[in-house]
Scaffold this motif. Structure first.
Motif, PDB file in Angstrom:
ATOM      1  N   GLU A   1       0.814  -1.215   0.000  1.00  0.00           N
ATOM      2  CA  GLU A   1       0.000   0.000   0.000  1.00  0.00           C
ATOM      3  C   GLU A   1       0.849   1.267   0.000  1.00  0.00           C
ATOM      4  O   GLU A   1       0.314   2.371   0.109  1.00  0.00           O
ATOM      5  CB  GLU A   1      -0.944   0.003   1.206  1.00  0.00           C
ATOM      6  CG  GLU A   1      -1.987  -1.105   1.152  1.00  0.00           C
ATOM      7  CD  GLU A   1      -2.932  -1.083   2.337  1.00  0.00           C
ATOM      8  OE1 GLU A   1      -2.986  -0.041   3.040  1.00  0.00           O
ATOM      9  OE2 GLU A   1      -3.601  -2.101   2.571  1.00  0.00           O
TER      10      GLU A   1
ATOM     11  N   ALA B   1      -9.844   3.387  -8.729  1.00  0.00           N
ATOM     12  CA  ALA B   1      -9.974   3.199  -7.277  1.00  0.00           C
ATOM     13  C   ALA B   1      -9.706   4.511  -6.544  1.00  0.00           C
ATOM     14  O   ALA B   1     -10.397   4.848  -5.575  1.00  0.00           O
ATOM     15  CB  ALA B   1      -9.021   2.110  -6.798  1.00  0.00           C
TER      16      ALA B   1
ATOM     17  N   ASP C   1     -10.311   5.048  -2.690  1.00  0.00           N
ATOM     18  CA  ASP C   1      -9.712   3.860  -2.079  1.00  0.00           C
ATOM     19  C   ASP C   1      -8.204   3.911  -2.334  1.00  0.00           C
ATOM     20  O   ASP C   1      -7.690   3.346  -3.295  1.00  0.00           O
ATOM     21  CB  ASP C   1     -10.336   2.600  -2.687  1.00  0.00           C
ATOM     22  CG  ASP C   1      -9.868   1.316  -2.017  1.00  0.00           C
ATOM     23  OD1 ASP C   1      -8.895   1.366  -1.237  1.00  0.00           O
ATOM     24  OD2 ASP C   1     -10.459   0.253  -2.293  1.00  0.00           O
TER      25      ASP C   1
ATOM     26  N   THR D   1      -6.155   0.376  -2.296  1.00  0.00           N
ATOM     27  CA  THR D   1      -6.270  -0.398  -3.534  1.00  0.00           C
ATOM     28  C   THR D   1      -5.538   0.294  -4.672  1.00  0.00           C
ATOM     29  O   THR D   1      -4.864  -0.369  -5.487  1.00  0.00           O
ATOM     30  CB  THR D   1      -7.745  -0.610  -3.908  1.00  0.00           C
ATOM     31  OG1 THR D   1      -8.370  -1.388  -2.883  1.00  0.00           O
ATOM     32  CG2 THR D   1      -7.883  -1.330  -5.241  1.00  0.00           C
TER      33      THR D   1
ATOM     34  N   LYS E   1      -1.913  -0.491  -4.453  1.00  0.00           N
ATOM     35  CA  LYS E   1      -1.638  -1.879  -4.847  1.00  0.00           C
ATOM     36  C   LYS E   1      -1.572  -2.011  -6.367  1.00  0.00           C
ATOM     37  O   LYS E   1      -0.690  -2.691  -6.902  1.00  0.00           O
ATOM     38  CB  LYS E   1      -2.722  -2.800  -4.282  1.00  0.00           C
ATOM     39  CG  LYS E   1      -2.690  -2.953  -2.769  1.00  0.00           C
ATOM     40  CD  LYS E   1      -3.895  -3.752  -2.274  1.00  0.00           C
ATOM     41  CE  LYS E   1      -3.931  -3.817  -0.765  1.00  0.00           C
ATOM     42  NZ  LYS E   1      -5.134  -4.526  -0.257  1.00  0.00           N
ATOM     43  N   ARG E   2      -2.499  -1.352  -7.055  1.00  0.00           N
ATOM     44  CA  ARG E   2      -2.501  -1.430  -8.521  1.00  0.00           C
ATOM     45  C   ARG E   2      -1.292  -0.706  -9.101  1.00  0.00           C
ATOM     46  O   ARG E   2      -0.695  -1.168 -10.078  1.00  0.00           O
ATOM     47  CB  ARG E   2      -3.794  -0.831  -9.079  1.00  0.00           C
ATOM     48  CG  ARG E   2      -5.051  -1.528  -8.605  1.00  0.00           C
ATOM     49  CD  ARG E   2      -5.120  -2.984  -9.075  1.00  0.00           C
ATOM     50  NE  ARG E   2      -6.240  -3.662  -8.441  1.00  0.00           N
ATOM     51  CZ  ARG E   2      -6.132  -4.410  -7.351  1.00  0.00           C
ATOM     52  NH1 ARG E   2      -4.948  -4.591  -6.787  1.00  0.00           N
ATOM     53  NH2 ARG E   2      -7.186  -4.988  -6.828  1.00  0.00           N
TER      54      ARG E   2
END
Length: 230
Positions: free
Chosen positions: A44, A89, A95, A98, A101-102
């Motif tokens: 994250e 996201a 978010d 998330t 993370k992407r």
């Protein structure tokens, strides 16, 4: 990278205190960034929080890459898909975990993509209020492959959030040239002029706020007129 939604600059506080100078790390050929970490899970934070990955973690990374490339064989296209997912996201769900993370997945696939650094910059500004590091990452993004047309707008907006309107102004002027039909950088340029003490210029610029996303700056327009008196 999609357009970074405007946030009311007057309502934001100062940035968090700067971290002590940290070492620079090469994250892609020719791309050096400061090694900064945050109190969140590794995936994250930008660049997986710079963790020293063990064999199992490296194998998991490779498994992820292989799985993605089975569906999208081109690494750049696969990275772009991850960036678009992260941006959705970020913008649509707010978010940030998330999104990060992407963006980390995109980094694994193609670390030369400008959008990776652009995305990380947005996350550290919005989630961690670390505007200094966001500024650094935006500058790296500008030198990498295929920068977004919204890069200067997002960078300038972040510098406004950081209380650095003089530095924000040329970026926002460039953003208007890059995206003339977008209302957000026009609104932020008017703020930059007002915050640097040029009320006459600010009042000239405010009447030019128009285009896509005008609905996102309606509250800003009202507050600006109250503050500027024009």
């Amino acid at each position: 990278m999609n357009k970074f939604i405007v946030v009311l600059v007057w309502a934001l506080g100062a940035s968090l205190p700067s971290f002590a100078h940290a070492q620079k790390v090469e994250v892609a050929p020719g791309a050096m960034v400061t090694r900064k970490t945050y109190q969140v899970p590794a995936n994250e934070a930008p660049f997986f929080n710079f963790v020293e990955k063990n064999a199992a973690q490296k194998a998991a990374d490779q498994q992820l890459i292989d799985s993605v490339l089975q569906q999208v064989p081109d690494r750049s296209k696969a990275a772009d898909a991850a960036l678009k997912s992260g941006t959705r996201a970020f913008l649509e769900q707010q978010d940030f975990s998330t999104a990060a993370k992407r963006f980390n997945q995109a980094y694994l696939l193609d670390p030369q993509q400008s959008g990776v650094y652009h995305g990380f910059a947005m996350v550290v500004a919005a989630r961690f209020r670390d505007f200094e590091y966001a500024d650094e990452l935006f500058r790296v993004a500008a030198r990498m492959k295929a920068p977004s047309l919204s890069l200067s707008a997002d960078h300038g907006r972040t510098l406004l959030m950081a209380g650095r309107p003089h530095e924000a102004k040329p970026l926002l002027e460039k953003a208007i040239k890059d995206t003339p039909d977008w209302a957000v950088p026009r609104m932020n340029l008017a703020w930059a002029a007002l915050l640097t003490g040029d009320k006459v210029e600010a009042c000239r610029l405010i009447v030019q706020v128009k285009g896509n996303g005008l609905e996102n700056v309606e509250n800003d327009l009202t507050l600006f007129k109250q503050k500027a008196g024009c």
